[in-house]
Design a protein around this motif. Structure first.
Motif, PDB file in Angstrom:
ATOM      1  N   ILE A 119      42.357  55.477  33.357  1.00  0.00           N
ATOM      2  CA  ILE A 119      41.583  54.231  33.258  1.00  0.00           C
ATOM      3  C   ILE A 119      42.184  53.304  32.206  1.00  0.00           C
ATOM      4  CG2 ILE A 119      39.379  53.283  32.459  1.00  0.00           C
ATOM      5  CD1 ILE A 119      39.354  54.124  35.323  1.00  0.00           C
ATOM      6  N   TYR A 120      42.606  53.890  31.078  1.00  0.00           N
ATOM      7  CA  TYR A 120      43.216  53.073  30.029  1.00  0.00           C
ATOM      8  C   TYR A 120      44.489  52.399  30.542  1.00  0.00           C
ATOM      9  CZ  TYR A 120      45.355  51.739  25.608  1.00  0.00           C
ATOM     10  OH  TYR A 120      45.951  51.028  24.601  1.00  0.00           O
ATOM     11  N   LEU A 121      45.304  53.150  31.286  1.00  0.00           N
ATOM     12  CA  LEU A 121      46.540  52.582  31.846  1.00  0.00           C
ATOM     13  C   LEU A 121      46.224  51.464  32.843  1.00  0.00           C
ATOM     14  CD1 LEU A 121      48.685  55.814  32.376  1.00  0.00           C
ATOM     15  CD2 LEU A 121      48.971  54.064  30.609  1.00  0.00           C
ATOM     16  N   VAL A 122      45.181  51.669  33.672  1.00  0.00           N
ATOM     17  CA  VAL A 122      44.808  50.650  34.654  1.00  0.00           C
ATOM     18  C   VAL A 122      44.355  49.371  33.939  1.00  0.00           C
ATOM     19  CG1 VAL A 122      43.129  50.031  36.436  1.00  0.00           C
ATOM     20  CG2 VAL A 122      44.243  52.252  36.496  1.00  0.00           C
ATOM     21  N   ILE A 123      43.519  49.532  32.921  1.00  0.00           N
ATOM     22  CA  ILE A 123      43.010  48.372  32.188  1.00  0.00           C
ATOM     23  C   ILE A 123      44.157  47.614  31.504  1.00  0.00           C
ATOM     24  CG2 ILE A 123      41.584  47.657  30.230  1.00  0.00           C
ATOM     25  CD1 ILE A 123      39.672  49.926  30.961  1.00  0.00           C
ATOM     26  N   MET A 124      45.080  48.354  30.888  1.00  0.00           N
ATOM     27  CA  MET A 124      46.205  47.695  30.234  1.00  0.00           C
ATOM     28  C   MET A 124      47.083  46.965  31.240  1.00  0.00           C
ATOM     29  SD  MET A 124      45.996  47.952  27.004  1.00  0.00           S
ATOM     30  CE  MET A 124      44.243  47.728  27.300  1.00  0.00           C
TER      31      MET A 124
END
Length: 283
Positions: A234-239
């Motif tokens: 999720i963090y990678l998607v948001i970034m």
């Protein structure tokens, strides 16, 4: 010399005359002589297109001095004073007076047109500069800008069909407006995708917890492993989405990651996965 070159000589002389604060008697006589000479040149005095082209191409400072000479900034000045005194003294024929009257009208009309066009473009520029900071009134402001642009186009077409550079400026203003539309749509797209990603993560966790009937140590370990991996994803998607949004605002720019926060996310994810594995192995 052609008519444009002759017109340039006379107009440049008028501008230079207006720049001087004081005028000796010989200067006044020289001006009167030039104006009498001009009054005999019917083609120059009634050449509206050449006069308009000259006025539109003047620098701002020379344009102001031209307005001073033709008494647009005061009631009676150099041109009006000469013209009125010449008519009273009878030194000009009716044809000469008619030529000078046409010349004066054409010059003043071109000056008014230039002022009108510049004022409209100033309003358009101010409107465009405030669009990004006033998204709530975005649609209404864009409509006002487009209406102003249409008014400018209509007035320019009526004033002079031969002014192609004005149409070019209007097209540039329209391209700016279209670019703002694209940026606005891009921002909406990024935040819409972000909302779907967060909603999807909530649904995944809901499904995982729903399938766990009895909370055993192994089940809890399984949830922690999946949660740790999913947190990192999720963090990678948001970034990724924020990098895309950064490119929408400024093409070619790079999003600067917060290293401390990124390492905390990685550490938290690794801790959850490790703890989950330990609980699964123990079970």
């Amino acid at each position: 010399m052609n008519s444009k070159e002759i017109l340039t000589i006379f107009m440049s002389y008028f501008i230079t005359y207006a720049k001087e604060s004081t005028h000796e008697e010989n200067k006044v006589k020289e001006l009167n002589k030039n104006l009498v000479t001009l009054s005999d040149l019917k083609e120059i005095c009634k050449g509206y297109s050449d006069i308009s082209e000259f006025v539109y191409k003047l620098s701002d400072s020379d344009f102001q001095f031209l307005k001073i000479f033709f008494d647009l900034d005061k009631e009676e000045g150099y041109y009006t004073g000469f013209f009125e005194s010449s008519k009273l003294s009878g030194t000009l024929t009716s044809d000469q007076i008619d030529n000078l009257e046409h010349f004066e009208r054409h010059v003043k009309l071109s000056c008014h047109q230039r002022d009108y066009i510049v004022n409209n473009f100033m309003r358009v520029s101010k409107g465009v500069s405030h669009v990004d900071t006033e998204l709530k009134d975005f649609k209404g402001e864009i409509e006002d800008i487009e209406n102003n642009i249409r008014k400018v186009i209509n007035n320019v077409d009526k004033a002079s069909k031969g002014i192609e550079n004005i149409e070019t400026k209007v097209k540039k203003a329209e391209n700016k407006v279209n670019g703002i539309y694209s940026e606005f749509v891009g921002i909406l797209g990024v935040f819409t995708a972000l909302s779907f990603a967060l909603m999807g993560s909530v649904q995944v966790f809901g499904n995982i917890l729903k399938n766990i009937d009895t909370p055993t140590v192994g089940n809890i370990g399984y949830v922690l492993v999946v949660g740790g991996i999913y947190l990192l994803l999720i963090y990678l998607v948001i970034m990724t989405l924020f990098i895309g949004m950064k490119k929408v605002f400024k093409e070619g720019s790079e999003y600067q990651f917060n290293r401390a926060f990124t390492w905390r996310i990685i550490g938290t994810s690794a801790g959850l996965v490790l703890l989950g594995f330990i609980l699964v192995v123990i079970h």
